[in-house]
Design an enzyme around this catalytic site. Structure first.
Site, short mmCIF file in Angstrom:
data_model
loop_
_atom_site.label_atom_id
_atom_site.label_comp_id
_atom_site.label_asym_id
_atom_site.label_seq_id
_atom_site.Cartn_x
_atom_site.Cartn_y
_atom_site.Cartn_z
N GLU A 111 0.79 -1.33 0.00
CA GLU A 111 -0.14 0.11 -0.01
C GLU A 111 0.71 1.36 -0.17
O GLU A 111 1.87 1.31 0.74
CB GLU A 111 -0.89 -0.19 1.27
CG GLU A 111 -1.85 1.06 1.33
CD GLU A 111 -2.48 1.28 2.86
OE1 GLU A 111 -3.46 1.97 2.77
OE2 GLU A 111 -2.05 0.62 3.82
N CYS A 142 -5.46 -2.44 2.60
CA CYS A 142 -5.22 -2.25 3.97
C CYS A 142 -6.34 -3.00 4.72
O CYS A 142 -6.76 -4.10 4.41
CB CYS A 142 -5.22 -0.64 4.48
SG CYS A 142 -4.70 -0.55 6.16
N LYS A 182 -9.50 2.53 -3.00
CA LYS A 182 -9.99 1.85 -1.99
C LYS A 182 -11.38 2.44 -1.74
O LYS A 182 -11.77 3.55 -1.91
CB LYS A 182 -9.14 2.42 -0.72
CG LYS A 182 -9.46 1.69 0.70
CD LYS A 182 -8.35 2.26 1.56
CE LYS A 182 -8.24 1.46 3.01
NZ LYS A 182 -7.56 1.84 4.07
#
Length: 529
Positions: free
Chosen positions: A286, A403, A350
């Site tokens: 990430e 994440c 995301k």
């Protein structure tokens, strides 16, 4: 002896009850990674049952007042569980201690205090249908099942360290999740963990023993059966995971950007280990790329020059969307696919952002008070519109999770049917050498089992790993190690339940428990009557 102990616990009063509830919650947290000592739950949950047994008020009180003593026990139990399970969150605020050290008490004590409200609700709901013997244990397991479901989406959701994970520390014990799901496992785990409380009396002891035996044998037996009959064939591409272990404070240093990129490129270009095939897909963690790629063609060119013919890089980066006239740019936490010509061929943003980490809830109010998100971008990050799979190559489709998106099983939906693997990129360097990265990895590991997909997990400082669709680790790098993983991905596996039944699995478990709760509750009311 157990009966005397239970009697003493039931009769505890004042601060002793509070202290014991807190200690039992804290004890239960040691069932989580990296300790995985799940046997402690066979102590903490029976004691919780006995504490709720003693949580009574005068019969003439209103319904709220009657449930308040049980709710307080549940809150203190939850507070102990979340303080000891999440204390490492304070480590993230020490990265920029000058600006955020003041918030450490809010992370270490404030968040657990809020999350403990869910367990207060569970204890109160259980007490509402409390009965004798096995009935009260069924009530507690039903209540925790409902509560952990609520915790998965209320206030954007934070199902980290759900109780069910304590019952699934190793792959052989993870397989039941494909039948009942994590939400169903939450309820059933509390049921089994609480059953030793029946040893303090004779009522329903034999029935409870049979229930425990059936559930434990089914849980363990199905795990052994599924792993024994597993027939994995390597059908996926050869992948390389790069773990550079970049110190978190360096990621904010503009002068270190080129060195960071060069480290990623050098690890990506290393020759495969003896006998290992050349990787077709390389995965970086990430926000690995220290530039806005669309504004830095030199970085894209360097990536293209490093990749050999046919290789594709999946890299975490910050994506900037050009603003309209008079508007601020939008920033996204993104996974890019980059080909050997240095061209961006696909991207996935995301969807589920971290509150206070990537954006500020009630932004106008909190910014007026001088607060900001930990990862500060102008206006904060913007979430994706929807979750979608990512076409990496002509014959490989990834389900991207950035994440902590990996902790939300319900949000993955059933996109695994169109994907070949889960790609989970993360940066757990925020948390240092604490239980946080281990807990995060375990939750991602379970997503592989639930989806029937191999998992490729690239973490800046670990734990990076390739996991098969049964949750077994094919290869991994330890926390803070620097290096690469080269592996050939196995193919995905057929799940035992249809998509329709998987949508109903939690409701079936919860519905069966509720019917049993009402049956025992009615039995006791008839006896009283």
């Amino acid at each position: 002896m157990i009966q005397r102990l239970a009697g003493k616990i039931i009769l505890l009063w004042g601060w002793k009850r509070i202290a014991l509830a807190f200690l039992m919650g804290a004890l239960a947290s040691f069932a989580l990674p990296p300790y995985d000592f799940f046997a402690v739950c066979f102590i903490s949950f029976p004691v919780l049952v006995w504490l709720i047994d003693g949580a009574v008020d005068n019969a003439g009180a209103g319904p709220i007042r009657r449930l308040l003593p049980a709710a307080m026990i549940g809150w203190w139990f939850g507070f102990g569980y979340f303080v000891f399970g999440l204390w490492w969150l304070g480590n993230a605020l020490m990265v920029d201690a000058v600006n955020f050290a003041w918030a450490i008490p809010l992370a270490v004590l404030g968040l657990p205090a809020v999350l403990a409200i869910f367990y207060a609700f569970a204890a109160a709901l259980a007490r509402l249908f409390w009965s004798e013997g096995l009935g009260r244990i069924l009530s507690l397991s039903f209540a925790f099942g409902v509560t952990e479901w609520l915790r998965s989406f209320v206030l954007t959701g934070f199902p980290w360290n759900a109780i069910g994970y304590a019952a699934m520390p190793v792959p052989v014990l993870m397989q039941s999740s494909v039948i009942v799901g994590l939400l169903g496992m939450n309820a059933l785990a509390v049921l089994v963990f609480s059953l030793p409380s029946l040893l303090a009396g004779k009522r329903d002891l034999k029935t409870g023993f049979v229930v425990a035996l059936v559930l434990v044998c089914a849980h363990v037996g199905y795990g052994f059966y599924r792993l024994h009959t597993a027939n994995l064939v390597a059908k996926g591409p050869n992948v390389r995971i790069v773990q550079p272990s970049i110190a978190q404070d360096l990621k904010f240093d503009a002068e270190a950007r080129r060195d960071i990129l060069d480290k990623y490129l050098a690890l990506s270009a290393e020759a495969p280990r003896s006998g290992a095939p050349k990787p077709q897909i390389i995965v970086w963690p990430e926000t690995a790329v220290p530039y806005i790629l669309t504004k830095t063609p030199d970085a894209l060119q360097a990536i293209g020059d490093t990749l050999t013919d046919g290789q594709v890089l999946l890299a975490g980066a910050i994506r900037m969307e050009e603003p309209g006239i008079g508007q601020m740019p939008l920033y996204y936490n993104t996974i890019y696919a980059i080909n050997d010509a240095g061209e961006i061929t696909a991207a996935a943003d995301k969807l589920h952002l971290v509150p206070f980490g990537e954006y500020l809830p009630l932004e106008n109010i909190l910014r007026s008070l001088g607060l900001s998100e930990v990862v500060e971008m102008p206006g904060g990050f913007t979430p994706a519109v929807t979750r979608r799979s990512m076409q990496v190559t002509s014959n490989f489709t990834a389900l991207p999770l950035i994440c902590y998106e990996a902790i939300f099983p319900a949000e993955l939906g059933y996109q695994g049917a169109s994907a070949d693997a889960i790609i989970n990129v993360t940066n757990d360097a925020w948390y240092g050498d604490t239980p946080g990265p281990y807990q995060h990895f375990r939750q991602a590991q379970l997503r592989a089992v639930e989806q029937g997909l191999p998992l490729v997990r690239a973490a800046n400082n670990g734990l990076s790993a390739v996991v098969d669709p049964y949750g077994r680790i094919i290869d991994a790098l330890a926390l803070d190690a620097v290096g690469v993983i080269d592996a050939t991905l196995p193919g995905k596996v057929q799940l035992p339940l249809s998509e329709h039944l998987r949508r109903l699995q939690f409701l079936i478990v919860l519905g069966a428990l509720f019917v049993a709760v009402i049956a025992y509750f009615s039995r006791d009311r008839r006896r009283i009557g």
